[in-house]
Design a protein around this motif. Sequence first.
Motif, PDB file in Angstrom:
ATOM      1  N   ALA A  93     -22.400   8.428 -12.460  1.00 15.67           N
ATOM      2  CA  ALA A  93     -22.198   6.929 -12.725  1.00 15.67           C
ATOM      3  C   ALA A  93     -20.775   6.937 -13.768  1.00 15.67           C
ATOM      4  O   ALA A  93     -20.255   5.986 -13.768  1.00 15.67           O
ATOM      5  N   PRO A  94     -20.641   7.965 -14.358  1.00 11.30           N
ATOM      6  CA  PRO A  94     -19.461   7.827 -15.134  1.00 11.30           C
ATOM      7  C   PRO A  94     -17.967   7.513 -14.596  1.00 11.30           C
ATOM      8  O   PRO A  94     -17.450   6.847 -15.253  1.00 11.30           O
ATOM      9  N   ILE A  95     -18.077   8.258 -13.223  1.00 13.21           N
ATOM     10  CA  ILE A  95     -16.607   7.765 -12.583  1.00 13.21           C
ATOM     11  C   ILE A  95     -16.939   6.216 -12.258  1.00 13.21           C
ATOM     12  O   ILE A  95     -15.503   5.934 -12.501  1.00 13.21           O
ATOM     13  N   GLY A  96     -17.855   5.679 -11.764  1.00 15.50           N
ATOM     14  CA  GLY A  96     -17.765   4.248 -11.465  1.00 15.50           C
ATOM     15  C   GLY A  96     -17.409   3.581 -12.898  1.00 15.50           C
ATOM     16  O   GLY A  96     -16.663   2.694 -12.702  1.00 15.50           O
ATOM     17  N   VAL A  97     -18.301   3.874 -13.975  1.00  9.84           N
ATOM     18  CA  VAL A  97     -17.981   2.914 -15.122  1.00  9.84           C
ATOM     19  C   VAL A  97     -16.775   3.117 -15.789  1.00  9.84           C
ATOM     20  O   VAL A  97     -16.104   2.175 -16.186  1.00  9.84           O
ATOM     21  N   PHE A  98     -15.933   4.378 -15.531  1.00 13.41           N
ATOM     22  CA  PHE A  98     -14.791   4.437 -16.095  1.00 13.41           C
ATOM     23  C   PHE A  98     -13.631   3.751 -15.353  1.00 13.41           C
ATOM     24  O   PHE A  98     -12.942   2.991 -15.504  1.00 13.41           O
ATOM     25  N   ALA A  99     -14.028   3.534 -13.829  1.00 14.06           N
ATOM     26  CA  ALA A  99     -13.017   2.794 -12.935  1.00 14.06           C
ATOM     27  C   ALA A  99     -12.992   1.065 -13.265  1.00 14.06           C
ATOM     28  O   ALA A  99     -12.193   0.454 -13.343  1.00 14.06           O
ATOM     29  N   LEU A 100     -14.465   0.922 -13.617  1.00  9.05           N
ATOM     30  CA  LEU A 100     -14.662  -0.590 -13.961  1.00  9.05           C
ATOM     31  C   LEU A 100     -14.002  -0.711 -15.248  1.00  9.05           C
ATOM     32  O   LEU A 100     -13.533  -1.653 -15.415  1.00  9.05           O
ATOM     33  N   SER A 101     -14.307   0.161 -16.238  1.00 11.03           N
ATOM     34  CA  SER A 101     -13.734   0.081 -17.580  1.00 11.03           C
ATOM     35  C   SER A 101     -12.067  -0.149 -17.496  1.00 11.03           C
ATOM     36  O   SER A 101     -11.653  -0.846 -18.275  1.00 11.03           O
ATOM     37  N   LEU A 102     -11.638   0.673 -16.608  1.00 10.52           N
ATOM     38  CA  LEU A 102     -10.259   0.707 -16.671  1.00 10.52           C
ATOM     39  C   LEU A 102      -9.657  -0.649 -16.176  1.00 10.52           C
ATOM     40  O   LEU A 102      -8.737  -1.081 -16.581  1.00 10.52           O
ATOM     41  N   GLY A 103     -10.271  -1.244 -15.176  1.00 10.21           N
ATOM     42  CA  GLY A 103      -9.909  -2.428 -14.617  1.00 10.21           C
ATOM     43  C   GLY A 103     -10.002  -3.551 -15.588  1.00 10.21           C
ATOM     44  O   GLY A 103      -9.280  -4.417 -15.760  1.00 10.21           O
ATOM     45  N   VAL A 104     -11.136  -3.537 -16.263  1.00 10.95           N
ATOM     46  CA  VAL A 104     -11.474  -4.391 -17.329  1.00 10.95           C
ATOM     47  C   VAL A 104     -10.120  -4.200 -18.626  1.00 10.95           C
ATOM     48  O   VAL A 104      -9.817  -5.319 -18.979  1.00 10.95           O
ATOM     49  N   LEU A 151     -23.546  -6.593 -17.412  1.00  8.23           N
ATOM     50  CA  LEU A 151     -24.471  -5.459 -17.642  1.00  8.23           C
ATOM     51  C   LEU A 151     -23.650  -4.165 -17.373  1.00  8.23           C
ATOM     52  O   LEU A 151     -23.809  -3.248 -18.103  1.00  8.23           O
ATOM     53  N   PRO A 152     -23.022  -4.026 -16.305  1.00  7.20           N
ATOM     54  CA  PRO A 152     -22.307  -2.741 -15.960  1.00  7.20           C
ATOM     55  C   PRO A 152     -21.301  -2.321 -17.203  1.00  7.20           C
ATOM     56  O   PRO A 152     -21.319  -1.180 -17.460  1.00  7.20           O
ATOM     57  N   LEU A 153     -20.694  -3.054 -17.931  1.00  3.58           N
ATOM     58  CA  LEU A 153     -19.581  -3.016 -18.701  1.00  3.58           C
ATOM     59  C   LEU A 153     -20.439  -2.573 -19.966  1.00  3.58           C
ATOM     60  O   LEU A 153     -20.107  -1.712 -20.930  1.00  3.58           O
ATOM     61  N   LEU A 154     -21.604  -3.315 -20.628  1.00  3.76           N
ATOM     62  CA  LEU A 154     -22.566  -2.972 -21.650  1.00  3.76           C
ATOM     63  C   LEU A 154     -23.226  -1.463 -21.338  1.00  3.76           C
ATOM     64  O   LEU A 154     -23.080  -0.896 -22.567  1.00  3.76           O
ATOM     65  N   LEU A 155     -23.292  -1.147 -20.325  1.00  2.00           N
ATOM     66  CA  LEU A 155     -23.893   0.254 -20.009  1.00  2.00           C
ATOM     67  C   LEU A 155     -22.921   1.340 -20.493  1.00  2.00           C
ATOM     68  O   LEU A 155     -23.426   2.379 -20.761  1.00  2.00           O
ATOM     69  N   ALA A 156     -21.845   0.981 -20.570  1.00  2.46           N
ATOM     70  CA  ALA A 156     -20.654   1.978 -20.572  1.00  2.46           C
ATOM     71  C   ALA A 156     -20.969   2.423 -22.300  1.00  2.46           C
ATOM     72  O   ALA A 156     -20.348   3.499 -22.446  1.00  2.46           O
TER      73      ALA A 156
END
Length: 310
Positions: free
Chosen positions: A97-108, A272-277
Motif C-alpha cells: 500500500a505505501p507504494i500506491g499511497v506515495f504515487a497518489l500523494s506525489l500526483g496530488v 479517503l485514499p489521501l486521508l489514509l496516507a
Amino acid sequence: SLWPVDAAGAKLLLAAAPEGAQVGAGAPFGEFLKTIAPSNPIRAAADDAILGIVVFAVFFGFAASRLPERLRVPLTTFFEAVGETMIIIVRWVLVAAPIGVFALSLGVGLTAGASAAGVLLHYVVVISVACIGIGLLFYPLVMVFGRVSLGRFARAAAPAQVVAFSTQSSLASLPVMVERAVDMLGVKRATAGLVLPLAVAVFRVTSPVANLGVALYCAHLFGIQPSAGQLVAAMLTAALISVGTVGLPGQVSFFASIAPICIAMGVPLEMLPLLLAVEVIPDIFRTLGNVTADLAVTRMVQGHDDVTEG
C-alpha cells in the motif's frame, strides 16, 4: 472559522478528483433503515454493503452462541481460521500500500502544492483532538463511578498507553491492561479477564467518533450540509461498524469503517485514499482513547461489584 481551509481544500479536491466527484444526495432515513438488515447477505457481500454484512454477522454470532457445543466449536474454529487468513492477506496488502499511497500523494502534491499538506495537517489535528477529548472524558468518570483517585488511575493506565502509542493496537495492549488493572486498580483477575477482552473486542469508544469525524470532514471539503436524518443515519452506521472492526491499526479497516458512513450522507469517497496516507497519527490517539476507556470501564465494573458485595 478559526482555521479555515476552504481555498486549500478546493485545490486538494481538484487534485484528488480532477474529473469532478459525483456528490450524492444520500439515502432518506427510511431507506437507510431498510438497508440495515440485508435480505440476502451473499448479495450484500458482493455489493460491498458493509453495514448490512456487519449487522448480519452480529446476529449470526449471537445465534451461533446458542448452538450446542458439538456444533458451535467447529463453526467457531472455521471462522477463526478465515479471520486469521484474511488478516494475513491484509498485511500483504499493507506492505504494498505505501507504494500506491506515495504515487497518489506525489500526483496530488504536484497539482495542489503545499496547500495539500496544510489540509492534511488540519485533518490530523481535528480528528486527533476529538479522540483525545474522548479519552480525557473517562478520567473524571472513573473517579466518580470507579471510586479511584485521578493520580492512581493515571499511573495505572500509563504503561498500557505507552504500548498503545507504539503499536496502535488494543489487542497488543491487552496483557498490560490486565496486569495494571489487577495490580494497580484493585480489579479482581476474574473481572479483568472477562471485561477487558470484551471491551477490546466491542467497546472501541473512539471509533464511532473518529470515523464520523472523517466523514464529516470530507463532507465539509465537498461543501455538503447533511440533513438531520442523514446525521442520525451516519451516527447509527458509525456505531454499528465499530462493533465489527478488529483491534488492529486503523489503516487495516479504514475504508471498511468510513465508506459506509460517507455513503449514508451522500459524501464522495475520493478523499479517503489521501486521508489514509496520514491516518497513522490520528490512529495513535484512537488507540490511546480506547485503552484508557477500557481500563476505566473495567475499574467502574469492579467498583460496582464492590458496592454490591458491601
